[in-house]
Design a protein around this motif. Sequence first.
Motif, PDB file in Angstrom:
ATOM      1  N   LEU A   1       1.298  -2.863  -4.313  1.00 31.91           N
ATOM      2  CA  LEU A   1       0.715  -2.806  -2.973  1.00 31.91           C
ATOM      3  C   LEU A   1       1.790  -2.491  -1.926  1.00 31.91           C
ATOM      4  O   LEU A   1       1.544  -1.742  -0.974  1.00 31.91           O
ATOM      5  CB  LEU A   1       0.008  -4.118  -2.645  1.00 31.91           C
ATOM      6  CG  LEU A   1      -1.275  -4.384  -3.437  1.00 31.91           C
ATOM      7  CD1 LEU A   1      -1.798  -5.790  -3.158  1.00 31.91           C
ATOM      8  CD2 LEU A   1      -2.348  -3.348  -3.112  1.00 31.91           C
TER       9      LEU A   1
ATOM     10  N   ALA B   1       2.356   1.040  -1.884  1.00 27.81           N
ATOM     11  CA  ALA B   1       1.238   1.820  -1.349  1.00 27.81           C
ATOM     12  C   ALA B   1       1.140   1.757   0.171  1.00 27.81           C
ATOM     13  O   ALA B   1       0.308   2.439   0.773  1.00 27.81           O
ATOM     14  CB  ALA B   1      -0.073   1.321  -1.962  1.00 27.81           C
ATOM     15  N   ARG B   2       1.989   0.967   0.803  1.00 25.44           N
ATOM     16  CA  ARG B   2       1.904   0.803   2.261  1.00 25.44           C
ATOM     17  C   ARG B   2       2.210   2.103   2.999  1.00 25.44           C
ATOM     18  O   ARG B   2       3.194   2.779   2.722  1.00 25.44           O
ATOM     19  CB  ARG B   2       2.920  -0.239   2.730  1.00 25.44           C
ATOM     20  CG  ARG B   2       2.459  -1.668   2.607  1.00 25.44           C
ATOM     21  CD  ARG B   2       3.548  -2.590   3.074  1.00 25.44           C
ATOM     22  NE  ARG B   2       3.041  -3.933   3.287  1.00 25.44           N
ATOM     23  CZ  ARG B   2       3.172  -4.613   4.422  1.00 25.44           C
ATOM     24  NH1 ARG B   2       3.809  -4.081   5.441  1.00 25.44           N
ATOM     25  NH2 ARG B   2       2.679  -5.829   4.529  1.00 25.44           N
TER      26      ARG B   2
ATOM     27  N   THR C   1       5.146   6.820   1.158  1.00 24.29           N
ATOM     28  CA  THR C   1       4.683   5.464   1.439  1.00 24.29           C
ATOM     29  C   THR C   1       5.596   4.442   0.775  1.00 24.29           C
ATOM     30  O   THR C   1       6.428   4.779  -0.072  1.00 24.29           O
ATOM     31  CB  THR C   1       3.260   5.248   0.890  1.00 24.29           C
ATOM     32  OG1 THR C   1       3.278   5.398  -0.539  1.00 24.29           O
ATOM     33  CG2 THR C   1       2.277   6.236   1.490  1.00 24.29           C
ATOM     34  N   GLY C   2       5.420   3.196   1.169  1.00 24.37           N
ATOM     35  CA  GLY C   2       6.029   2.093   0.452  1.00 24.37           C
ATOM     36  C   GLY C   2       7.378   1.651   0.957  1.00 24.37           C
ATOM     37  O   GLY C   2       8.058   2.343   1.714  1.00 24.37           O
TER      38      GLY C   2
ATOM     39  N   GLU D   1       3.001  -9.491   0.394  1.00 17.54           N
ATOM     40  CA  GLU D   1       1.885  -9.085  -0.450  1.00 17.54           C
ATOM     41  C   GLU D   1       1.514 -10.171  -1.448  1.00 17.54           C
ATOM     42  O   GLU D   1       0.337 -10.379  -1.753  1.00 17.54           O
ATOM     43  CB  GLU D   1       2.213  -7.778  -1.176  1.00 17.54           C
ATOM     44  CG  GLU D   1       2.412  -6.576  -0.262  1.00 17.54           C
ATOM     45  CD  GLU D   1       1.150  -6.187   0.490  1.00 17.54           C
ATOM     46  OE1 GLU D   1       0.064  -6.675   0.136  1.00 17.54           O
ATOM     47  OE2 GLU D   1       1.236  -5.398   1.438  1.00 17.54           O
TER      48      GLU D   1
ATOM     49  N   TYR E   1      -3.101   1.114   3.492  1.00 18.79           N
ATOM     50  CA  TYR E   1      -2.591   1.398   2.156  1.00 18.79           C
ATOM     51  C   TYR E   1      -3.115   2.745   1.668  1.00 18.79           C
ATOM     52  O   TYR E   1      -4.255   3.114   1.955  1.00 18.79           O
ATOM     53  CB  TYR E   1      -3.032   0.314   1.170  1.00 18.79           C
ATOM     54  CG  TYR E   1      -2.556  -1.073   1.512  1.00 18.79           C
ATOM     55  CD1 TYR E   1      -1.390  -1.589   0.950  1.00 18.79           C
ATOM     56  CD2 TYR E   1      -3.275  -1.878   2.394  1.00 18.79           C
ATOM     57  CE1 TYR E   1      -0.950  -2.870   1.261  1.00 18.79           C
ATOM     58  CE2 TYR E   1      -2.842  -3.152   2.704  1.00 18.79           C
ATOM     59  CZ  TYR E   1      -1.682  -3.643   2.145  1.00 18.79           C
ATOM     60  OH  TYR E   1      -1.252  -4.920   2.464  1.00 18.79           O
ATOM     61  N   ASP E   2      -2.279   3.450   0.915  1.00 19.09           N
ATOM     62  CA  ASP E   2      -2.693   4.689   0.276  1.00 19.09           C
ATOM     63  C   ASP E   2      -3.786   4.352  -0.748  1.00 19.09           C
ATOM     64  O   ASP E   2      -3.522   3.711  -1.771  1.00 19.09           O
ATOM     65  CB  ASP E   2      -1.489   5.333  -0.413  1.00 19.09           C
ATOM     66  CG  ASP E   2      -1.810   6.681  -1.043  1.00 19.09           C
ATOM     67  OD1 ASP E   2      -2.987   6.948  -1.365  1.00 19.09           O
ATOM     68  OD2 ASP E   2      -0.868   7.471  -1.232  1.00 19.09           O
TER      69      ASP E   2
ATOM     70  N   VAL F   1      -3.495   2.597  -4.571  1.00 20.74           N
ATOM     71  CA  VAL F   1      -4.152   1.324  -4.856  1.00 20.74           C
ATOM     72  C   VAL F   1      -5.149   1.493  -5.995  1.00 20.74           C
ATOM     73  O   VAL F   1      -5.249   0.656  -6.894  1.00 20.74           O
ATOM     74  CB  VAL F   1      -4.852   0.782  -3.598  1.00 20.74           C
ATOM     75  CG1 VAL F   1      -5.671  -0.468  -3.932  1.00 20.74           C
ATOM     76  CG2 VAL F   1      -3.830   0.453  -2.511  1.00 20.74           C
TER      77      VAL F   1
ATOM     78  N   ARG G   1      -8.793  -4.862   2.564  1.00 20.41           N
ATOM     79  CA  ARG G   1      -7.638  -4.077   3.006  1.00 20.41           C
ATOM     80  C   ARG G   1      -8.116  -2.754   3.605  1.00 20.41           C
ATOM     81  O   ARG G   1      -9.154  -2.217   3.205  1.00 20.41           O
ATOM     82  CB  ARG G   1      -6.703  -3.769   1.832  1.00 20.41           C
ATOM     83  CG  ARG G   1      -6.293  -4.971   1.001  1.00 20.41           C
ATOM     84  CD  ARG G   1      -5.471  -5.979   1.788  1.00 20.41           C
ATOM     85  NE  ARG G   1      -5.071  -7.119   0.976  1.00 20.41           N
ATOM     86  CZ  ARG G   1      -3.890  -7.239   0.373  1.00 20.41           C
ATOM     87  NH1 ARG G   1      -2.997  -6.262   0.474  1.00 20.41           N
ATOM     88  NH2 ARG G   1      -3.606  -8.311  -0.334  1.00 20.41           N
TER      89      ARG G   1
ATOM     90  N   LEU H   1      -7.779   1.158   3.860  1.00 20.57           N
ATOM     91  CA  LEU H   1      -7.312   2.232   2.997  1.00 20.57           C
ATOM     92  C   LEU H   1      -7.216   3.535   3.764  1.00 20.57           C
ATOM     93  O   LEU H   1      -7.946   3.755   4.738  1.00 20.57           O
ATOM     94  CB  LEU H   1      -8.270   2.412   1.817  1.00 20.57           C
ATOM     95  CG  LEU H   1      -8.546   1.181   0.958  1.00 20.57           C
ATOM     96  CD1 LEU H   1      -9.593   1.510  -0.092  1.00 20.57           C
ATOM     97  CD2 LEU H   1      -7.265   0.670   0.308  1.00 20.57           C
TER      98      LEU H   1
END
Length: 253
Positions: A52, A55-56, A65-66, A76, A91-92, A96, A120, A122
């Motif tokens: 996760l 994936a941010r 990302t991330g 997380e 999040y991507d 995810v 969450r 997305l």
Amino acid sequence: MVGTVTLYRAPTTPADADAIADWLRDRIDGEVRVRDRLLGSVNDSDALAEDLAAARVTDPYDRETGTTLVGIVRYEERALAKPERAGGVVYDGRVVGRALNARLPDDQGLDHLHVPLLDRVLGTWGGHDGRWHKRVAVFGQPSLVSVPGLYEAPAKPEAYYEEKSKHAMLTGDAPPREVLEADIEGDFLVADDPRTTEALKGYVLAAVDFVETGSAFCDDERCRLYDAHRQPGVVQAQLRDPEFCAAHAERYG
């Protein structure tokens, strides 16, 4: 054909998975099951927290990302254990989805579709304009449906943004969301809206339709399978008659 749909609850949201499942059972031939929160049932939660974090979305205009920061991973982990602490992060949805696909508790074939309702937000990357876009749903296996995305992804009425800009010019600050929502006329969904469950039904059915037909959404803005990009369109498609266009009424009506 989809033989089984497993819907997962999002207990920190007003979305009623059982009511959505009852509605879905009247419209498809397959079995519809309901389970508790998918994010709370994953055994390797430490590894999922790292996924996760990866994936941010850290910049709305950056495709990458991330983060590997220990503090973010710890956040997380806490959010998985206590989901009421989560929020304010995009999040991507593809990342995810892949992370959850590897952790599905049952058959991963497309004849058994898993649909987690998530607490969450997305997003997916827009290659046409080089920015991230929030989404209500990201289809695949599993098909993810974001409850906060229902409020945040479709654009609100123009008057909402005009009032927000006017307030910022006069005070230098953005007005509280609650003030804007109370002052703006027009029909749109807000956080914890009592119409949440009803509005999400069409997105869950669209996930099933995508697997069965390969077509993600309907072009008719009056149909529940329409992917509205503005809040008034969501209200029209999900909360007003007719429920379906002629083609989808024949299939699901």
